[in-house]
Design an enzyme around this catalytic site. Structure first.
Site, mmCIF file in Angstrom:
data_model
loop_
_atom_site.group_PDB
_atom_site.id
_atom_site.type_symbol
_atom_site.label_atom_id
_atom_site.label_comp_id
_atom_site.label_asym_id
_atom_site.label_seq_id
_atom_site.Cartn_x
_atom_site.Cartn_y
_atom_site.Cartn_z
ATOM 1 N N GLY A 8 -88.965 -38.763 4.530
ATOM 2 C CA GLY A 8 -87.579 -38.291 4.692
ATOM 3 C C GLY A 8 -86.617 -39.211 3.956
ATOM 4 N N GLY A 11 -82.913 -38.156 2.995
ATOM 5 C CA GLY A 11 -82.001 -37.708 4.057
ATOM 6 C C GLY A 11 -80.823 -38.655 4.226
ATOM 7 N N GLN A 12 -79.990 -38.356 5.235
ATOM 8 C CA GLN A 12 -78.766 -39.142 5.434
ATOM 9 C C GLN A 12 -79.085 -40.630 5.612
ATOM 10 O OE1 GLN A 12 -76.722 -38.748 9.177
ATOM 11 N NE2 GLN A 12 -74.801 -39.557 8.390
ATOM 12 N N ASP A 53 -95.107 -34.068 2.781
ATOM 13 C CA ASP A 53 -94.798 -33.062 3.799
ATOM 14 C C ASP A 53 -95.352 -33.603 5.111
ATOM 15 O OD1 ASP A 53 -94.779 -30.976 5.563
ATOM 16 O OD2 ASP A 53 -95.769 -29.539 4.233
ATOM 17 N N ILE A 54 -94.465 -33.962 6.043
ATOM 18 C CA ILE A 54 -94.905 -34.625 7.277
ATOM 19 C C ILE A 54 -95.824 -33.722 8.115
ATOM 20 C CG2 ILE A 54 -92.954 -33.953 8.771
ATOM 21 C CD1 ILE A 54 -92.954 -36.941 9.742
ATOM 22 N N TYR A 143 -84.317 -30.393 19.826
ATOM 23 C CA TYR A 143 -84.306 -31.707 19.173
ATOM 24 C C TYR A 143 -84.524 -32.805 20.222
ATOM 25 C CZ TYR A 143 -82.391 -35.659 16.466
ATOM 26 O OH TYR A 143 -82.201 -36.850 15.832
ATOM 27 N N ILE A 173 -74.502 -40.796 13.450
ATOM 28 C CA ILE A 173 -74.384 -41.755 12.344
ATOM 29 C C ILE A 173 -73.386 -41.235 11.307
ATOM 30 C CG2 ILE A 173 -75.630 -43.008 10.535
ATOM 31 C CD1 ILE A 173 -76.500 -43.802 13.390
HETATM 32 N N1 SER Z 1 -76.838 -36.908 14.926
HETATM 33 C C1 SER Z 1 -77.822 -36.206 15.695
HETATM 34 C C2 SER Z 1 -77.436 -34.800 15.888
HETATM 35 O O1 SER Z 1 -76.256 -34.537 15.991
HETATM 36 C C3 SER Z 1 -78.006 -36.875 17.034
HETATM 37 O O2 SER Z 1 -79.027 -37.806 16.936
HETATM 38 O O3 SER Z 1 -78.270 -33.964 15.979
#
Ligand code: SER
Length: 320
Positions: A8, A11-12, A53-54, A143, A173
């Site tokens: 990843g 990613g951010q 690809d994880i 999630y 973040i």
């Molecule tokens: N930044 C994440 C989200 O909003 C939370 O860990 O899904």
């Protein structure tokens, strides 16, 4: 010497973490693993890049063997809002993907695995203010379900197989290099871009929705500090609470107005409000402070000043 695979890496968090780790460990020792094609010149020019690809365990194992990897940092995840659009995909990437990482690490005897968790591990029955380290973990987003399960399976591998698996519960973040993808806290990034570009922002969370947040330099510091911490000093492994600041959209807007007085915010609430309402308002991170010396550097106004400076320069260059 560590050889680290980041999955990843575009990613951010991954995009900035990869560059930071390459500074510390040397470019050739940090492999940028990513399912998408990496287009960032900075990532392409500073060290090796591999398609990963994880959800494909053989793919992970091949890359680990090819580069003699001894630590994996697993940043690939479907975040909270995207996860509610496709819960099955979120489970597959976040859980089955992470178990692939653990199994490759076990079979190939890697030295370390790092897998972040999130404030999403908490749920509506968790105490919302100064949320303790040990508390109720009954999330209502997919999630969050994958993050709790990830913490538990990580600790299982620690106790069952004696492996070194670490992780922490990131708050939202905020960063200015790579946009977040599909989270509930994404508003706190988008608002700065819109403040610079249009001097107004329409927020999808209510004005008084308080959430724990953190600026990227602190996120990188926390990640690297825990990654490098003396393992023998850790009592927790995969579930450290982590905090820096908490604010609402209205408080964030006030902070921006100190620099851009004409900035305005309005509100158009969507399904992400329910996710935010199930998360803590603030976090007690004393275990991280005690066990590996965690201390954040940025508060809201320091972050706002830096975000607006960096994004102002990018906007002048026509980068957004
Ligand atoms: N930044 C994440 C989200 O909003 C939370 O860990 O899904």
């Amino acid at each position: 010497m560590k050889k680290i695979l980041i999955i990843g890496a575009a990613g951010q968090i991954g995009s900035e973490l990869t560059l930071e780790l390459r500074e510390i460990y040397g470019g050739e020792n940090v492999i940028a693993g990513e399912i998408k094609e990496i287009t960032s010149e900075k990532l392409l020019n500073s060290g090796p890049v591999a398609k990963v690809d994880i959800t494909d365990i053989n793919n992970i194992a091949d890359v680990v063997k090819k580069y003699n990897v001894d630590a994996i940092i697993s940043m690939a995840a479907i975040l909270s809002a995207c996860g509610e659009q496709n819960p099955q995909l979120a489970w597959n990437v976040n859980m089955n993907g992470f178990i692939n990482v653990l199994e490759v690490a076990r079979e190939l005897k890697l030295k370390q695995v790092f897998n972040p968790s999130s404030i999403a591990a908490f749920g509506p029955s968790t105490p919302r203010n100064n949320t303790p380290q040990e508390t109720v973990l009954k999330p209502t987003s997919m999630y969050g379900v994958t993050k709790v399960a990830g913490e538990l399976i990580a600790d299982y591998y620690v106790f069952k197989y004696g492996m070194d698996v670490r992780g922490l519960r990131y708050p939202g973040i905020i960063s200015n290099e790579t946009l977040p993808g599909g989270g509930t806290t994404d508003y706190a990034v988008a608002i700065y871009y819109e403040a610079i570009k249009n001097k107004k922002y329409t927020c999808f969370l209510k004005e008084d929705t308080m959430l724990p947040m953190m600026y990227m330099p602190d996120c990188l510091k926390a990640t690297i500090d825990l990654f490098q911490a003396d393992y023998s000093k850790l009592k927790h492994h995969s579930d450290f609470n982590l905090a820096a600041m908490s604010f609402t959209p209205a408080i964030l807007a006030e902070s921006i107005k100190k620099h851009i007085p004409e900035f305005t915010i309005d509100y158009k609430i969507d399904f992400r409000q329910a996710i935010a309402d199930s998360w803590p308002r603030s976090i007690d991170d004393s275990a991280a402070r005690e066990e590996w010396g965690w201390k954040p550097s940025y508060d809201l106004d320091a972050m706002t000043a830096d975000m607006l400076k960096v994004l102002g320069e990018k906007h002048k260059k026509g980068l957004f």
